[in-house]
Design a protein around this motif. Structure first.
Motif, PDB file in Angstrom:
ATOM      1  N   SER A 103      12.876  -1.545  43.317  1.00  0.00           N
ATOM      2  CA  SER A 103      11.673  -1.647  43.080  1.00  0.00           C
ATOM      3  C   SER A 103      10.691  -0.865  43.740  1.00  0.00           C
ATOM      4  O   SER A 103       9.893   0.017  43.284  1.00  0.00           O
ATOM      5  CB  SER A 103      11.199  -2.693  42.616  1.00  0.00           C
ATOM      6  OG  SER A 103      10.973  -3.792  43.619  1.00  0.00           O
ATOM      7  N   ASP A 139      21.126  -4.115  34.305  1.00  0.00           N
ATOM      8  CA  ASP A 139      20.933  -5.463  34.986  1.00  0.00           C
ATOM      9  C   ASP A 139      21.623  -6.352  34.091  1.00  0.00           C
ATOM     10  O   ASP A 139      21.497  -7.080  33.287  1.00  0.00           O
ATOM     11  CB  ASP A 139      19.431  -5.693  34.834  1.00  0.00           C
ATOM     12  CG  ASP A 139      18.968  -7.005  35.177  1.00  0.00           C
ATOM     13  OD1 ASP A 139      19.888  -7.880  36.039  1.00  0.00           O
ATOM     14  OD2 ASP A 139      18.016  -7.714  34.729  1.00  0.00           O
ATOM     15  N   LYS A 190      20.773  -9.928  33.800  1.00  0.00           N
ATOM     16  CA  LYS A 190      19.678 -10.005  33.203  1.00  0.00           C
ATOM     17  C   LYS A 190      18.577 -10.837  34.051  1.00  0.00           C
ATOM     18  O   LYS A 190      17.514 -11.447  33.400  1.00  0.00           O
ATOM     19  CB  LYS A 190      19.886 -11.036  31.901  1.00  0.00           C
ATOM     20  CG  LYS A 190      20.647 -10.163  30.697  1.00  0.00           C
ATOM     21  CD  LYS A 190      20.790 -10.853  29.391  1.00  0.00           C
ATOM     22  CE  LYS A 190      21.586  -9.981  28.324  1.00  0.00           C
ATOM     23  NZ  LYS A 190      21.597 -10.757  27.249  1.00  0.00           N
ATOM     24  N   GLN A 191      18.821 -10.929  35.427  1.00  0.00           N
ATOM     25  CA  GLN A 191      17.783 -11.671  36.287  1.00  0.00           C
ATOM     26  C   GLN A 191      16.464 -10.845  36.240  1.00  0.00           C
ATOM     27  O   GLN A 191      15.458 -11.436  36.177  1.00  0.00           O
ATOM     28  CB  GLN A 191      18.468 -11.678  37.726  1.00  0.00           C
ATOM     29  CG  GLN A 191      17.734 -12.413  38.580  1.00  0.00           C
ATOM     30  CD  GLN A 191      18.169 -12.424  40.054  1.00  0.00           C
ATOM     31  OE1 GLN A 191      19.556 -12.050  40.257  1.00  0.00           O
ATOM     32  NE2 GLN A 191      17.585 -13.112  40.945  1.00  0.00           N
ATOM     33  N   VAL A 192      16.505  -9.515  36.381  1.00  0.00           N
ATOM     34  CA  VAL A 192      15.113  -8.561  36.489  1.00  0.00           C
ATOM     35  C   VAL A 192      14.664  -8.680  35.109  1.00  0.00           C
ATOM     36  O   VAL A 192      13.356  -8.725  35.102  1.00  0.00           O
ATOM     37  CB  VAL A 192      15.685  -7.237  37.003  1.00  0.00           C
ATOM     38  CG1 VAL A 192      14.293  -6.386  36.865  1.00  0.00           C
ATOM     39  CG2 VAL A 192      16.259  -7.432  38.293  1.00  0.00           C
ATOM     40  N   GLY A 217      14.561 -10.927  32.931  1.00  0.00           N
ATOM     41  CA  GLY A 217      14.082 -12.258  32.699  1.00  0.00           C
ATOM     42  C   GLY A 217      12.850 -12.346  33.542  1.00  0.00           C
ATOM     43  O   GLY A 217      11.742 -12.745  33.237  1.00  0.00           O
ATOM     44  N   SER A 218      12.849 -11.873  34.804  1.00  0.00           N
ATOM     45  CA  SER A 218      11.618 -11.774  35.500  1.00  0.00           C
ATOM     46  C   SER A 218      10.487 -10.892  35.153  1.00  0.00           C
ATOM     47  O   SER A 218       9.353 -11.485  35.582  1.00  0.00           O
ATOM     48  CB  SER A 218      11.988 -11.568  36.808  1.00  0.00           C
ATOM     49  OG  SER A 218      12.237 -10.113  37.222  1.00  0.00           O
ATOM     50  N   LEU A 219      10.842 -10.043  34.337  1.00  0.00           N
ATOM     51  CA  LEU A 219       9.781  -9.169  33.468  1.00  0.00           C
ATOM     52  C   LEU A 219       9.286  -9.887  32.310  1.00  0.00           C
ATOM     53  O   LEU A 219       8.533  -9.091  31.602  1.00  0.00           O
ATOM     54  CB  LEU A 219      10.515  -7.702  33.451  1.00  0.00           C
ATOM     55  CG  LEU A 219      10.641  -7.062  34.855  1.00  0.00           C
ATOM     56  CD1 LEU A 219      11.401  -5.658  34.347  1.00  0.00           C
ATOM     57  CD2 LEU A 219       9.420  -6.536  35.311  1.00  0.00           C
ATOM     58  N   GLY A 220       9.918 -10.767  31.957  1.00  0.00           N
ATOM     59  CA  GLY A 220       9.532 -11.508  30.471  1.00  0.00           C
ATOM     60  C   GLY A 220      10.022 -10.755  29.243  1.00  0.00           C
ATOM     61  O   GLY A 220       9.399 -10.840  28.339  1.00  0.00           O
ATOM     62  N   ASN A 276      18.026 -15.260  25.026  1.00  0.00           N
ATOM     63  CA  ASN A 276      18.582 -14.321  26.267  1.00  0.00           C
ATOM     64  C   ASN A 276      18.729 -13.136  25.396  1.00  0.00           C
ATOM     65  O   ASN A 276      19.379 -12.333  25.983  1.00  0.00           O
ATOM     66  CB  ASN A 276      19.829 -14.994  26.796  1.00  0.00           C
ATOM     67  CG  ASN A 276      20.021 -14.673  28.343  1.00  0.00           C
ATOM     68  OD1 ASN A 276      18.936 -14.468  29.034  1.00  0.00           O
ATOM     69  ND2 ASN A 276      21.349 -14.566  28.361  1.00  0.00           N
TER      70      ASN A 276
END
Length: 128
Positions: free
Chosen positions: A4, A74, A77-79, A81-84, A90
């Motif tokens: 990022s 991703d 899906k970690q990133v 998820g962190s971005l909403g 899921n």
């Protein structure tokens, strides 16, 4: 691999998130950003796409449509998820984020439609 920090070190970024490569809505969104990549670059913004698709699927889709920007995977899906960008089930919400050089999020559109994403992002960037 793109970090990022690397994405916004030298320029701003428009990061668009799509549910699945090779589907009609995602292709519409991706081709819309392709058509506007020069206008965004002229304002100092690079384009990146992201989904949970495997890198091979991303590469095939990118080649098929001649997408001129990086597609990020991703798969955990970690990133995302962190971005909403995930629903409670899921699943991926279509989104885009306009990020200034250095990393400040200037605009976030979460759950936007495939037809609206590109014109909204382009209008935001080009009105600056």
């Amino acid at each position: 691999m793109i970090s990022s920090k690397d994405m916004v070190r030298d320029h701003g970024a428009v990061l668009f998130i799509y549910p699945q490569a090779c589907t009609s809505g995602c292709t519409l969104q991706a081709n819309g950003f392709k058509a506007n990549v020069r206008a965004l670059a002229d304002k100092g913004y690079a384009v990146y796409g992201m989904s949970a698709d495997e890198p091979a699927a991303q590469a095939g889709w990118k080649a098929e449509h001649g997408l001129p920007y990086p597609l990020l995977s991703d798969t955990t899906k970690q990133v995302l998820g962190s971005l909403g960008a995930l629903t409670p089930e899921n699943k991926i919400k279509r989104c885009h984020f306009v990020i200034a050089k250095g990393g400040k999020v200037e605009d976030a559109q979460v759950g936007i439609g495939s037809k609206e994403s590109v014109p909204v992002a382009v209008a935001f960037v080009t009105s600056k």
